[in-house]
Enzyme design. Sequence first.
Site, PDB file in Angstrom:
ATOM      1  N   LYS A 170     -40.572  13.985 -37.323  1.00  0.00           N
ATOM      2  CA  LYS A 170     -41.802  13.706 -38.076  1.00  0.00           C
ATOM      3  C   LYS A 170     -42.866  13.107 -37.150  1.00  0.00           C
ATOM      4  CE  LYS A 170     -43.220  10.379 -41.582  1.00  0.00           C
ATOM      5  NZ  LYS A 170     -42.744   9.466 -42.625  1.00  0.00           N
ATOM      6  N   GLU A 209     -34.896  10.262 -28.352  1.00  0.00           N
ATOM      7  CA  GLU A 209     -33.678  11.078 -28.333  1.00  0.00           C
ATOM      8  C   GLU A 209     -34.010  12.547 -28.547  1.00  0.00           C
ATOM      9  OE1 GLU A 209     -34.165   8.325 -30.068  1.00  0.00           O
ATOM     10  OE2 GLU A 209     -32.362   7.084 -30.201  1.00  0.00           O
ATOM     11  N   GLY A 259     -38.480   9.421 -43.471  1.00  0.00           N
ATOM     12  CA  GLY A 259     -37.453  10.218 -42.790  1.00  0.00           C
ATOM     13  C   GLY A 259     -36.163  10.337 -43.584  1.00  0.00           C
ATOM     14  N   ARG A 260     -35.661   9.209 -44.081  1.00  0.00           N
ATOM     15  CA  ARG A 260     -34.357   9.237 -44.760  1.00  0.00           C
ATOM     16  C   ARG A 260     -34.441   9.868 -46.147  1.00  0.00           C
ATOM     17  NH1 ARG A 260     -36.427   4.442 -43.804  1.00  0.00           N
ATOM     18  NH2 ARG A 260     -36.938   2.973 -45.473  1.00  0.00           N
ATOM     19  N   GLU A 287     -31.087   1.364 -44.692  1.00  0.00           N
ATOM     20  CA  GLU A 287     -32.404   1.290 -44.051  1.00  0.00           C
ATOM     21  C   GLU A 287     -33.478   1.010 -45.110  1.00  0.00           C
ATOM     22  OE1 GLU A 287     -33.531   3.413 -40.071  1.00  0.00           O
ATOM     23  OE2 GLU A 287     -34.195   4.693 -41.687  1.00  0.00           O
ATOM     24  N   HIS A 302      -5.041   7.167 -47.232  1.00  0.00           N
ATOM     25  CA  HIS A 302      -4.040   6.954 -46.176  1.00  0.00           C
ATOM     26  C   HIS A 302      -4.629   6.120 -45.045  1.00  0.00           C
ATOM     27  CE1 HIS A 302      -1.260   9.956 -47.936  1.00  0.00           C
ATOM     28  NE2 HIS A 302      -2.406  10.382 -48.452  1.00  0.00           N
ATOM     29  N   LYS A 344     -35.545  -0.559 -30.129  1.00  0.00           N
ATOM     30  CA  LYS A 344     -36.171   0.564 -29.415  1.00  0.00           C
ATOM     31  C   LYS A 344     -37.022   0.034 -28.264  1.00  0.00           C
ATOM     32  CE  LYS A 344     -37.187   3.673 -33.255  1.00  0.00           C
ATOM     33  NZ  LYS A 344     -38.281   4.349 -33.920  1.00  0.00           N
TER      34      LYS A 344
HETATM   35  C1  G6Q Z   1     -35.875   7.187 -41.503  1.00  0.00           C
HETATM   36  C2  G6Q Z   1     -36.287   6.603 -40.262  1.00  0.00           C
HETATM   37  C3  G6Q Z   1     -35.645   7.178 -39.018  1.00  0.00           C
HETATM   38  C4  G6Q Z   1     -36.271   8.486 -38.533  1.00  0.00           C
HETATM   39  C5  G6Q Z   1     -35.757   8.785 -37.129  1.00  0.00           C
HETATM   40  C6  G6Q Z   1     -36.329  10.071 -36.583  1.00  0.00           C
HETATM   41  O1  G6Q Z   1     -36.337   6.890 -42.570  1.00  0.00           O
HETATM   42  O2  G6Q Z   1     -37.661   6.597 -40.190  1.00  0.00           O
HETATM   43  O3  G6Q Z   1     -34.262   7.365 -39.154  1.00  0.00           O
HETATM   44  O4  G6Q Z   1     -35.987   9.517 -39.405  1.00  0.00           O
HETATM   45  O5  G6Q Z   1     -36.078   7.726 -36.281  1.00  0.00           O
HETATM   46  O6  G6Q Z   1     -37.700  10.022 -36.563  1.00  0.00           O
HETATM   47  P1  G6Q Z   1     -38.581  11.284 -36.281  1.00  0.00           P
HETATM   48  O7  G6Q Z   1     -38.350  12.280 -37.370  1.00  0.00           O
HETATM   49  O8  G6Q Z   1     -39.988  10.799 -36.230  1.00  0.00           O
HETATM   50  O9  G6Q Z   1     -38.121  11.833 -34.957  1.00  0.00           O
END
Ligand code: G6Q
Length: 534
Positions: free
Chosen positions: A211, A217, A268-269, A355, A386, A501
């Site tokens: 996003k 990463e 994002g989540r 989160e 188990h 970060k």
């Molecule tokens: C979710 C967070 C986080 C995000 C990741 C990836 O709600 O904001 O988990 O989704 O850090 O972010 P980008 O999609 O910006 O790479």
Amino acid sequence: MSEERKSITECEAFAKLRELAKTPIDLTASGVLSPERVQSFCCHGDVFDLLYSCQRVTNEVLDVLQELSDECLLVEQFQEMRQGAVLNRIQNFPSENRQVLHTACRDLFSEKSACEFAANQAQVELDKLKVFLAELEQGKIRNEKGESFHTLIHVGIGGSDLGPRSIYEALRAYADTKRTIHFISNVDPDDSAQVLAEADLSRSLVLIVSKSGTTLETLANESIVRKALTDVGLDPNKHCLSVTGESSPMDNPDRYLRSFYMYDYIGGRYSSTSMVGAVMLGFGIGYENLLAFLEGANSLDNAAGEKDIRKNAALLSALLGVWNHTFLGMSTVAVLPYSQALHRFPAHLQQCDMESNGKSVQRNGEALQIKSGPIVWGEPGTNGQHAFYQLLHQGTEDVAVEFIGFRESQRGKDLIIQKSSSQQKLVANLLAQSMALAIGKDDANPNKRFPGNRANSILLAEKLTPHVMGALLALYEAKIVFQGFCWNINSFDQEGVQLGKKLATELLEAMGKNKEKGSLADAFLNVAEMHSQS
Ligand code: G6Q
């Protein structure tokens, strides 16, 4: 309405619930788990039944939870959210200050959407995806040698990975068997190396999902995959697709075969039903199954607008969670799906819930006076039985349990062995665990005693189809959002991930300056010192 919201501790229902929590019902007492209770403590929905007779609630507690829901305006806030209210904010402090419109991504099936502009934007992206998938199908989009693409590598992390991956895993039974999906998320180079060793790159599309377009990463993994493509003589721009925010650094159509947008009003989540999940799912399970998944999510969003807690599984599940956590003091929730297909779903919920609700500041900027979100974890049954169920039954930690189960298997391939099918064995185990946790067992030998009285509920549906998966995802999203409203926290930002970060960037610099072996401790101390002085 936003500024009128009460903090939970100011509600009349809060004091009443505190009082009731001093003497909660004992599920082990004789006659408590009566047929009437089992029948009436069941919330019937279109897709799910929520069976909650094994929760430590009475009708009196439920009535006060209803009062709490009404006083906190939980459903009103949910509807405000769907209509585009700016709920991602902390009053009087700089914050993301955004709308929260993940529900609009699937609000595409009725004449009028709750938020027209966002639903229109979602529809535009979905139409683009439909065309793209059709072109792949019709062979209009092919690789350099004129061959079809049969593989998609999804590159993203956090919200851009966990939800989509868990949903794909859940719906693999519906996937096109000629197509393969891989995921790369971790910056650990072994993650990309493993996938690149397995995939036939010449027949692979690579979907970069970010996003922000700035995630360390994902950008590192994109570079690794692009280099791997170049190394075998392929043009990365003809294999890579993107999902990103409008005008993010990744918003550069020249670098991608196709680009799709997600918008800043989708966290994002909460983004699995946006293009973040949709592109990979459309490729993997097909456009029609993708639509069924979105429709399932939308139907649950609509059902979550019901104010009667006994008729609204998402709201009831949220309030039972608040009762267990805030009033009965259970600090952790195990989500235990009796479905192997849901093996990654608890990992997604971990992020979505922790989160969102792992906060200690209220929406008015004041410190929270009660505990916010619980610790969420889980694994599929029967495997978990188990492994860690010993602690659930006899440990000193009181864990609230949410079982998820299905009457039918997805694939229908089963065998009767010793008079029962494997699906029957699975469901019998689910019911047995729920019962054992609730009623326990006395024994003269203390080591064989089961205290029981352990709160749990079962979310039960017919079969895990794309529609049902959509509803399941939306039910948990709504549950998390309702709980955040109840605790008066902002469930939509994630400031708590920023410090680590920033320190990682500083450590990388410090490590660069101290290249000799054994200098990791020096780099750690240098950075720690910089911060303790500041
Ligand atoms: C979710 C967070 C986080 C995000 C990741 C990836 O709600 O904001 O988990 O989704 O850090 O972010 P980008 O999609 O910006 O790479």
